[in-house]
Scaffold this motif. Structure first.
Motif, PDB file in Angstrom:
ATOM      1  N   ARG A 247       5.407  49.353   0.356  1.00 47.31           N
ATOM      2  CA  ARG A 247       5.723  50.722   0.740  1.00 47.31           C
ATOM      3  C   ARG A 247       5.672  50.822   2.259  1.00 47.31           C
ATOM      4  NH1 ARG A 247       7.622  50.385  -3.233  1.00 47.31           N
ATOM      5  NH2 ARG A 247       7.464  51.606  -5.149  1.00 47.31           N
ATOM      6  N   CYS A 248       6.684  51.471   2.826  1.00 54.71           N
ATOM      7  CA  CYS A 248       6.793  51.615   4.281  1.00 54.71           C
ATOM      8  C   CYS A 248       6.196  52.937   4.715  1.00 54.71           C
ATOM      9  CB  CYS A 248       8.264  51.526   4.692  1.00 54.71           C
ATOM     10  SG  CYS A 248       8.557  51.827   6.446  1.00 54.71           S
ATOM     11  N   TYR A 249       5.371  52.863   5.746  1.00 50.56           N
ATOM     12  CA  TYR A 249       4.712  54.051   6.277  1.00 50.56           C
ATOM     13  C   TYR A 249       4.882  54.110   7.793  1.00 50.56           C
ATOM     14  CZ  TYR A 249       2.214  53.896   1.793  1.00 50.56           C
ATOM     15  OH  TYR A 249       1.903  53.845   0.457  1.00 50.56           O
ATOM     16  N   LEU A 250       4.812  55.317   8.312  1.00 51.41           N
ATOM     17  CA  LEU A 250       4.721  55.538   9.751  1.00 51.41           C
ATOM     18  C   LEU A 250       3.295  55.984  10.065  1.00 51.41           C
ATOM     19  CD1 LEU A 250       8.066  57.452  10.385  1.00 51.41           C
ATOM     20  CD2 LEU A 250       7.504  55.148  11.167  1.00 51.41           C
ATOM     21  N   ARG A 251       2.740  55.379  11.081  1.00 49.55           N
ATOM     22  CA  ARG A 251       1.392  55.742  11.522  1.00 49.55           C
ATOM     23  C   ARG A 251       1.509  56.247  12.949  1.00 49.55           C
ATOM     24  NH1 ARG A 251      -4.014  53.898  10.244  1.00 49.55           N
ATOM     25  NH2 ARG A 251      -3.122  52.655   8.564  1.00 49.55           N
ATOM     26  N   PHE A 252       1.279  57.522  13.146  1.00 47.51           N
ATOM     27  CA  PHE A 252       1.430  58.123  14.470  1.00 47.51           C
ATOM     28  C   PHE A 252       0.147  57.937  15.266  1.00 47.51           C
ATOM     29  CE2 PHE A 252       4.466  60.221  11.731  1.00 47.51           C
ATOM     30  CZ  PHE A 252       5.613  60.120  12.479  1.00 47.51           C
ATOM     31  N   ILE A 253       0.315  57.593  16.529  1.00 45.80           N
ATOM     32  CA  ILE A 253      -0.806  57.260  17.402  1.00 45.80           C
ATOM     33  C   ILE A 253      -1.200  58.491  18.198  1.00 45.80           C
ATOM     34  CG2 ILE A 253      -1.573  55.774  19.286  1.00 45.80           C
ATOM     35  CD1 ILE A 253       0.533  53.747  18.326  1.00 45.80           C
ATOM     36  N   ARG A 254      -2.436  58.921  18.019  1.00 45.36           N
ATOM     37  CA  ARG A 254      -2.942  60.096  18.723  1.00 45.36           C
ATOM     38  C   ARG A 254      -4.279  59.729  19.364  1.00 45.36           C
ATOM     39  NH1 ARG A 254      -3.247  65.345  15.639  1.00 45.36           N
ATOM     40  NH2 ARG A 254      -4.813  64.232  14.413  1.00 45.36           N
ATOM     41  N   PRO A 255      -4.235  58.969  20.475  1.00 48.81           N
ATOM     42  CA  PRO A 255      -5.481  58.471  21.059  1.00 48.81           C
ATOM     43  C   PRO A 255      -6.420  59.575  21.522  1.00 48.81           C
ATOM     44  CG  PRO A 255      -3.624  58.108  22.538  1.00 48.81           C
ATOM     45  CD  PRO A 255      -3.043  58.545  21.227  1.00 48.81           C
ATOM     46  N   ALA A 303      13.890  49.718  -5.458  1.00 50.95           N
ATOM     47  CA  ALA A 303      13.056  50.661  -4.698  1.00 50.95           C
ATOM     48  C   ALA A 303      12.159  49.924  -3.711  1.00 50.95           C
ATOM     49  CB  ALA A 303      12.214  51.502  -5.653  1.00 50.95           C
ATOM     50  N   ASP A 304      11.636  48.753  -4.111  1.00 51.45           N
ATOM     51  CA  ASP A 304      10.810  47.954  -3.203  1.00 51.45           C
ATOM     52  C   ASP A 304      11.650  47.372  -2.067  1.00 51.45           C
ATOM     53  OD1 ASP A 304       8.702  48.512  -4.861  1.00 51.45           O
ATOM     54  OD2 ASP A 304       8.710  46.554  -5.854  1.00 51.45           O
ATOM     55  N   LEU A 305      12.877  46.973  -2.393  1.00 53.72           N
ATOM     56  CA  LEU A 305      13.763  46.430  -1.363  1.00 53.72           C
ATOM     57  C   LEU A 305      14.103  47.505  -0.333  1.00 53.72           C
ATOM     58  CD1 LEU A 305      16.243  44.249  -3.477  1.00 53.72           C
ATOM     59  CD2 LEU A 305      14.199  43.524  -2.226  1.00 53.72           C
ATOM     60  N   LEU A 306      14.292  48.738  -0.797  1.00 57.08           N
ATOM     61  CA  LEU A 306      14.572  49.826   0.140  1.00 57.08           C
ATOM     62  C   LEU A 306      13.404  50.028   1.105  1.00 57.08           C
ATOM     63  CD1 LEU A 306      16.147  52.255   1.237  1.00 57.08           C
ATOM     64  CD2 LEU A 306      15.181  53.623  -0.651  1.00 57.08           C
ATOM     65  N   ASP A 349      14.078  34.941   0.459  1.00 59.11           N
ATOM     66  CA  ASP A 349      15.065  35.961   0.123  1.00 59.11           C
ATOM     67  C   ASP A 349      14.797  37.262   0.875  1.00 59.11           C
ATOM     68  OD1 ASP A 349      16.325  34.243  -1.568  1.00 59.11           O
ATOM     69  OD2 ASP A 349      15.499  35.081  -3.415  1.00 59.11           O
ATOM     70  N   LEU A 350      13.534  37.665   0.943  1.00 56.06           N
ATOM     71  CA  LEU A 350      13.210  38.935   1.569  1.00 56.06           C
ATOM     72  C   LEU A 350      13.346  38.870   3.089  1.00 56.06           C
ATOM     73  CD1 LEU A 350      10.149  40.022  -0.590  1.00 56.06           C
ATOM     74  CD2 LEU A 350      12.548  40.667  -0.839  1.00 56.06           C
ATOM     75  N   LEU A 351      13.131  37.703   3.676  1.00 55.32           N
ATOM     76  CA  LEU A 351      13.304  37.565   5.114  1.00 55.32           C
ATOM     77  C   LEU A 351      14.753  37.814   5.508  1.00 55.32           C
ATOM     78  CD1 LEU A 351      12.195  36.905   7.893  1.00 55.32           C
ATOM     79  CD2 LEU A 351      12.498  34.472   7.376  1.00 55.32           C
ATOM     80  N   GLU A 352      15.689  37.347   4.689  1.00 53.44           N
ATOM     81  CA  GLU A 352      17.099  37.590   4.979  1.00 53.44           C
ATOM     82  C   GLU A 352      17.400  39.088   5.001  1.00 53.44           C
ATOM     83  OE1 GLU A 352      21.458  36.689   2.935  1.00 53.44           O
ATOM     84  OE2 GLU A 352      19.766  35.361   2.498  1.00 53.44           O
ATOM     85  N   LEU A 353      16.856  39.828   4.041  1.00 52.74           N
ATOM     86  CA  LEU A 353      17.031  41.275   4.020  1.00 52.74           C
ATOM     87  C   LEU A 353      16.391  41.917   5.255  1.00 52.74           C
ATOM     88  CD1 LEU A 353      16.475  43.649   1.002  1.00 52.74           C
ATOM     89  CD2 LEU A 353      15.392  44.139   3.183  1.00 52.74           C
ATOM     90  N   CYS A 354      15.186  41.471   5.582  1.00 55.28           N
ATOM     91  CA  CYS A 354      14.461  42.066   6.708  1.00 55.28           C
ATOM     92  C   CYS A 354      15.201  41.827   8.020  1.00 55.28           C
ATOM     93  CB  CYS A 354      13.053  41.484   6.757  1.00 55.28           C
ATOM     94  SG  CYS A 354      11.892  42.444   7.743  1.00 55.28           S
ATOM     95  N   ARG A 355      15.747  40.630   8.190  1.00 55.10           N
ATOM     96  CA  ARG A 355      16.549  40.339   9.394  1.00 55.10           C
ATOM     97  C   ARG A 355      17.725  41.308   9.493  1.00 55.10           C
ATOM     98  NH1 ARG A 355      17.321  34.778   7.781  1.00 55.10           N
ATOM     99  NH2 ARG A 355      15.751  33.400   8.667  1.00 55.10           N
ATOM    100  N   ALA A 356      18.437  41.482   8.370  1.00 49.35           N
ATOM    101  CA  ALA A 356      19.611  42.363   8.364  1.00 49.35           C
ATOM    102  C   ALA A 356      19.211  43.803   8.688  1.00 49.35           C
ATOM    103  CB  ALA A 356      20.308  42.288   7.008  1.00 49.35           C
ATOM    104  N   ALA A 357      18.076  44.243   8.177  1.00 53.37           N
ATOM    105  CA  ALA A 357      17.609  45.602   8.448  1.00 53.37           C
ATOM    106  C   ALA A 357      17.275  45.787   9.917  1.00 53.37           C
ATOM    107  CB  ALA A 357      16.404  45.911   7.571  1.00 53.37           C
ATOM    108  N   VAL A 358      16.596  44.802  10.499  1.00 57.49           N
ATOM    109  CA  VAL A 358      16.260  44.879  11.920  1.00 57.49           C
ATOM    110  C   VAL A 358      17.530  44.956  12.770  1.00 57.49           C
ATOM    111  CG1 VAL A 358      15.288  43.581  13.858  1.00 57.49           C
ATOM    112  CG2 VAL A 358      14.005  43.777  11.734  1.00 57.49           C
ATOM    113  N   ASP A 359      18.487  44.092  12.473  1.00 57.50           N
ATOM    114  CA  ASP A 359      19.744  44.090  13.236  1.00 57.50           C
ATOM    115  C   ASP A 359      20.468  45.420  13.082  1.00 57.50           C
ATOM    116  OD1 ASP A 359      19.230  41.536  14.074  1.00 57.50           O
ATOM    117  OD2 ASP A 359      20.523  40.558  12.573  1.00 57.50           O
ATOM    118  N   CYS A 360      20.436  45.999  11.883  1.00 55.03           N
ATOM    119  CA  CYS A 360      21.069  47.287  11.655  1.00 55.03           C
ATOM    120  C   CYS A 360      20.363  48.383  12.459  1.00 55.03           C
ATOM    121  CB  CYS A 360      21.052  47.620  10.157  1.00 55.03           C
ATOM    122  SG  CYS A 360      21.984  49.077   9.690  1.00 55.03           S
ATOM    123  N   GLY A 361      19.034  48.342  12.460  1.00 53.07           N
ATOM    124  CA  GLY A 361      18.263  49.319  13.232  1.00 53.07           C
ATOM    125  C   GLY A 361      18.495  49.193  14.717  1.00 53.07           C
ATOM    126  N   ARG A 362      18.632  47.964  15.211  1.00 57.34           N
ATOM    127  CA  ARG A 362      18.920  47.777  16.640  1.00 57.34           C
ATOM    128  C   ARG A 362      20.230  48.474  17.012  1.00 57.34           C
ATOM    129  NH1 ARG A 362      15.843  43.715  19.099  1.00 57.34           N
ATOM    130  NH2 ARG A 362      15.113  41.983  17.794  1.00 57.34           N
TER     131      ARG A 362
END
Length: 365
Positions: A247-255, A303-306, A349-362
């Motif tokens: 599961r993907c989460y965002l953690r906001f930094i509030r020092p 859903a996990d891949l997303l 297999d999952l690294l290939e997906l993660c690479r593609a996601a990073v490139d898409c986000g860039r």
């Protein structure tokens, strides 16, 4: 004299020949692996500092006090390693190059792949082609392997001596010392150490696996790599992207909010990515496009891949379309994101997906 007043005195002169001296914090329970560790350090013969009360209550601080005090006055830098580490090949050569690039800083040689903020900062540095990352001032300094200018090490040993052994956690005290002394706290990326498996003599078995966030890739990284850039990162990251149990989460930094680094307040990406100017609908759409074009079936629930796609996309978007990141270092960073965040997944297999996601986000940055 307060630490703040001595900040200039504990910095290493820039341009001097780097002469590190090593000390190992050792517990007798790990006697079997000590010879192998010493051999892996090559010509850098370490001073082995044994826990003075090995049958007493677990306390890294008890041994850290003595390890940081075991300073060689002829050295420019003092490096303390714990005894459950695996150094990279050509460790000494890389260590000197790392210290030469950041001679005035506290340099961590390892970051835990699950630390709340620093693991993301290390991976962000890998994605942006930076051989160093500033570490979060509100999170513990990784003390599995740490290099300090010699004068700073002397001051640190004096500082630690003022705390009882039952305080236990040396990393929290090192953080306070470095901040008070005005030392930059950085980590080299990739890391020069990894954490060996096995039980924790400090009582940290509940932390799970503690591997490196960006391990040294199998391909050769020359010591000149550390000279690529020594500039500080452009400001602190205001959020981190976390992948935990698929599961993907965002953690906001509030020092300034006084929240501890390990606070539980992280938020599902789909509901909160608008706060980082990302569009959840666009992320889902691009994932569907990738899934339609995939040439082989990935053995995981969509859903996990997303969720993995979202983590890669948001990290890539934060890194931006920068020139020159070393692909093997990027893969090392994404590989640990997958292995630490996706239980029982197929890393290749999952690294290939993660690479593609990073490139898409860039491309969306």
């Amino acid at each position: 004299m307060p630490l703040e007043s001595r900040a200039a005195a504990i910095r290493a002169p820039v341009g001097t020949e780097i002469r590190p001296a090593l000390a190992i914090m050792h517990h007798p329970r790990r006697r079997a692996g000590l010879a192998e560790l010493v051999a892996a350090l090559g010509d850098d013969r370490p001073n082995v500092v044994v826990d003075p009360d090995p049958t007493g209550p677990p306390s890294p601080l008890r041994t850290a006090k003595r390890a940081w005090a075991a300073v060689d006055s002829r050295a420019t830098h003092h490096v303390v390693l714990q005894d459950d580490v695996a150094p990279v090949e050509r460790f000494g050569e890389h260590l000197r190059a790392v210290i030469a690039a950041r001679p005035d800083a506290a340099v961590a040689l390892y970051v835990n792949w699950r630390s709340p903020h620093n693991s993301y900062l290390a991976r962000w540095a890998a994605l942006t082609g930076r051989p160093f990352t500033d570490l979060a001032p509100h999170e513990y300094v990784p003390t599995l392997g740490l290099a300090l200018p010699t004068e700073a090490a002397v001051e640190l040993s004096r500082y630690l001596s003022g705390f009882p052994d039952d305080f236990r956690d040396d990393d929290e005290l090192v953080t306070g010392f470095c901040l008070a002394a005005g030392l930059d706290i950085v980590a080299c990326v990739p890391h020069l150490l990894d954490h060996l498996p096995g039980s924790s003599v400090a009582g940290n078995d509940d932390h799970g696996a503690r591997q490196a966030a960006v391990p040294m890739p199998a391909g050769e990284i020359p010591p000149t790599y550390w000279q690529r850039t020594v500039t500080k990162s452009p400001g602190r990251r205001r959020y981190t992207v976390d992948l935990y149990n698929s599961r993907c989460y965002l953690r906001f930094i509030r020092p300034d909010a006084g929240e501890p680094a390990r606070h539980p307040y992280s938020w599902p990406w789909a509901n909160w990515c608008g706060l980082v100017d990302a569009d959840s609908g666009h992320i889902r759409s691009r994932f569907s496009d990738w899934l339609d074009r995939a040439t082989r079936t990935v053995d995981a629930h969509p859903a996990d891949l997303l969720e993995l796609w979202a983590a890669g996309y948001l990290a890539g978007r934060d890194a931006g379309a920068v020139p020159g990141p070393a692909r093997e270092v990027v893969d090392a960073a994404l590989g640990t994101l997958v292995r630490s965040g996706v239980p029982n997944g197929s890393p290749d297999d999952l690294l290939e997906l993660c690479r593609a996601a990073v490139d898409c986000g860039r491309g969306a940055s």
